[in-house]
Design a protein around this motif. Structure first.
Motif, PDB file in Angstrom:
ATOM      1  N   THR A  10      -1.555  -4.504  -1.131  1.00 35.01           N
ATOM      2  CA  THR A  10      -0.912  -3.980   0.074  1.00 35.01           C
ATOM      3  C   THR A  10       0.143  -2.936  -0.285  1.00 35.01           C
ATOM      4  O   THR A  10       1.025  -3.182  -1.103  1.00 35.01           O
ATOM      5  CB  THR A  10      -0.282  -5.127   0.883  1.00 35.01           C
ATOM      6  OG1 THR A  10      -1.300  -6.082   1.178  1.00 35.01           O
ATOM      7  CG2 THR A  10       0.316  -4.625   2.183  1.00 35.01           C
ATOM      8  N   ARG A  28      -0.546  -1.348   4.645  1.00 35.29           N
ATOM      9  CA  ARG A  28      -1.997  -1.194   4.639  1.00 35.29           C
ATOM     10  C   ARG A  28      -2.530  -1.867   3.379  1.00 35.29           C
ATOM     11  O   ARG A  28      -2.002  -1.695   2.293  1.00 35.29           O
ATOM     12  CB  ARG A  28      -2.397   0.274   4.703  1.00 35.29           C
ATOM     13  CG  ARG A  28      -1.991   0.904   6.044  1.00 35.29           C
ATOM     14  CD  ARG A  28      -2.507   2.299   6.190  1.00 35.29           C
ATOM     15  NE  ARG A  28      -3.956   2.366   6.151  1.00 35.29           N
ATOM     16  CZ  ARG A  28      -4.761   2.176   7.197  1.00 35.29           C
ATOM     17  NH1 ARG A  28      -4.246   1.887   8.367  1.00 35.29           N
ATOM     18  NH2 ARG A  28      -6.059   2.284   7.074  1.00 35.29           N
ATOM     19  N   ILE A  29      -3.607  -2.616   3.538  1.00 33.49           N
ATOM     20  CA  ILE A  29      -4.180  -3.369   2.424  1.00 33.49           C
ATOM     21  C   ILE A  29      -5.036  -2.474   1.537  1.00 33.49           C
ATOM     22  O   ILE A  29      -5.007  -2.573   0.324  1.00 33.49           O
ATOM     23  CB  ILE A  29      -5.000  -4.565   2.955  1.00 33.49           C
ATOM     24  CG1 ILE A  29      -4.082  -5.551   3.681  1.00 33.49           C
ATOM     25  CG2 ILE A  29      -5.767  -5.253   1.828  1.00 33.49           C
ATOM     26  CD1 ILE A  29      -4.798  -6.650   4.428  1.00 33.49           C
ATOM     27  N   LEU A  30      -5.799  -1.583   2.152  1.00 30.62           N
ATOM     28  CA  LEU A  30      -6.766  -0.776   1.406  1.00 30.62           C
ATOM     29  C   LEU A  30      -6.252   0.631   1.126  1.00 30.62           C
ATOM     30  O   LEU A  30      -5.663   1.262   2.009  1.00 30.62           O
ATOM     31  CB  LEU A  30      -8.069  -0.681   2.199  1.00 30.62           C
ATOM     32  CG  LEU A  30      -8.722  -2.012   2.561  1.00 30.62           C
ATOM     33  CD1 LEU A  30      -9.916  -1.768   3.454  1.00 30.62           C
ATOM     34  CD2 LEU A  30      -9.140  -2.758   1.303  1.00 30.62           C
ATOM     35  N   VAL A  73     -11.141   3.234   1.877  1.00 28.52           N
ATOM     36  CA  VAL A  73     -11.467   3.329   3.300  1.00 28.52           C
ATOM     37  C   VAL A  73     -12.509   4.413   3.524  1.00 28.52           C
ATOM     38  O   VAL A  73     -13.501   4.209   4.235  1.00 28.52           O
ATOM     39  CB  VAL A  73     -10.199   3.605   4.144  1.00 28.52           C
ATOM     40  CG1 VAL A  73     -10.560   3.948   5.584  1.00 28.52           C
ATOM     41  CG2 VAL A  73      -9.263   2.406   4.094  1.00 28.52           C
ATOM     42  N   LEU A 102     -10.737  -8.175   4.418  1.00 30.76           N
ATOM     43  CA  LEU A 102      -9.928  -8.007   5.624  1.00 30.76           C
ATOM     44  C   LEU A 102     -10.094  -9.184   6.586  1.00 30.76           C
ATOM     45  O   LEU A 102      -9.118  -9.679   7.152  1.00 30.76           O
ATOM     46  CB  LEU A 102     -10.275  -6.693   6.326  1.00 30.76           C
ATOM     47  CG  LEU A 102      -9.947  -5.426   5.536  1.00 30.76           C
ATOM     48  CD1 LEU A 102     -10.442  -4.189   6.286  1.00 30.76           C
ATOM     49  CD2 LEU A 102      -8.457  -5.328   5.235  1.00 30.76           C
ATOM     50  N   LEU A 157      -7.393  -6.205  12.744  1.00 31.11           N
ATOM     51  CA  LEU A 157      -7.013  -5.771  11.401  1.00 31.11           C
ATOM     52  C   LEU A 157      -8.044  -4.797  10.849  1.00 31.11           C
ATOM     53  O   LEU A 157      -7.681  -3.763  10.279  1.00 31.11           O
ATOM     54  CB  LEU A 157      -6.857  -6.967  10.465  1.00 31.11           C
ATOM     55  CG  LEU A 157      -6.471  -6.613   9.020  1.00 31.11           C
ATOM     56  CD1 LEU A 157      -5.131  -5.886   8.973  1.00 31.11           C
ATOM     57  CD2 LEU A 157      -6.447  -7.847   8.148  1.00 31.11           C
ATOM     58  N   GLU A 214      -7.218  -1.010   9.762  1.00 30.62           N
ATOM     59  CA  GLU A 214      -7.359  -0.616   8.357  1.00 30.62           C
ATOM     60  C   GLU A 214      -8.403   0.480   8.164  1.00 30.62           C
ATOM     61  O   GLU A 214      -8.216   1.385   7.363  1.00 30.62           O
ATOM     62  CB  GLU A 214      -7.746  -1.827   7.499  1.00 30.62           C
ATOM     63  CG  GLU A 214      -6.603  -2.745   7.192  1.00 30.62           C
ATOM     64  CD  GLU A 214      -5.684  -2.242   6.089  1.00 30.62           C
ATOM     65  OE1 GLU A 214      -6.140  -1.528   5.177  1.00 30.62           O
ATOM     66  OE2 GLU A 214      -4.488  -2.581   6.140  1.00 30.62           O
TER      67      GLU A 214
END
Length: 197
Positions: free
Chosen positions: A109, A114-116, A121, A140, A154, A158
């Motif tokens: 994160t 944002r995780i990715l 993405v 996710l 989510l 994302e």
């Protein structure tokens, strides 16, 4: 944030396989301090396979400042603590090589929550990229469902895709066996609930 036995929560504590490529910790203890209200909240949560998510089993709210908000103490929500803790309990491996390192979702994160990373993405939303897409959907979906959050929201945020696309990808990932052990009924129409349990 610790394991149930008091050790620091790291990717090494996530030993329980989930889905096709995730590992999770069996449970955790997390503490959060709200400076504005003067309230400290500690939760102990355990993964419950029958529910497909972490379930709090102990909740302790304490006023820790002299002028803590008594009203908020009576009505403190644990959802924020749970949502912040779960990414520390999920381990993933982004490369398939046996020597590839495991990392927690929290490690991935970024500062903007944002995780990715943007490059991943971009690769995932391309047409024809299936395995990588299902890997990402699994990460996710797991991060959201295990914390009791709506996975569609989510994934939409994302990947910058419409909710309809996110829902479709979730259905396809589940059909491909990628979401075993994770269930979310949050934000879904009633006619979809029996099909995914």
């Amino acid at each position: 944030m610790t394991t149930l036995t008091g050790e620091e929560m790291t990717e090494a504590a996530a030993q329980t396989p989930l889905g096709s490529s995730l590992r999770i910790a069996n449970g955790f203890i997390a503490t959060s301090l709200d400076d504005a209200s003067g309230i400290e909240t500690t939760i102990e949560a355990h993964y419950r396979e029958v529910k497909g998510r972490y379930v709090p089993s102990v909740i302790v709210n304490r006023g820790v400042s002299d002028d803590f908000d008594e009203e908020k103490l009576r009505h403190t929500s644990t959802q924020g603590v749970l949502q912040a803790a779960v990414p520390h309990c999920i381990a993933v491996r982004l490369a398939e090589e046996p020597e590839a390192k495991w990392a927690t979702v929290s490690d991935l994160t970024a500062d903007d929550n944002r995780i990715l990373p943007p490059w991943l993405v971009a690769a995932v939303v391309k047409h024809g990229v299936k395995d990588e897409r299902w890997d990402v959907i699994e990460i996710l979906y797991g991060a959201a469902a295990l914390a009791g959050r709506p996975p569609v929201k989510l994934i939409t945020a994302e990947l910058a895709v419409p909710e309809r696309t996110a829902s479709d990808w979730i259905k396809k990932a589940r059909k491909a066996g990628r979401l075993a052990g994770m269930t979310s009924t949050i934000g879904r129409p009633a006619h979809e609930l029996s099909a995914s349990a």
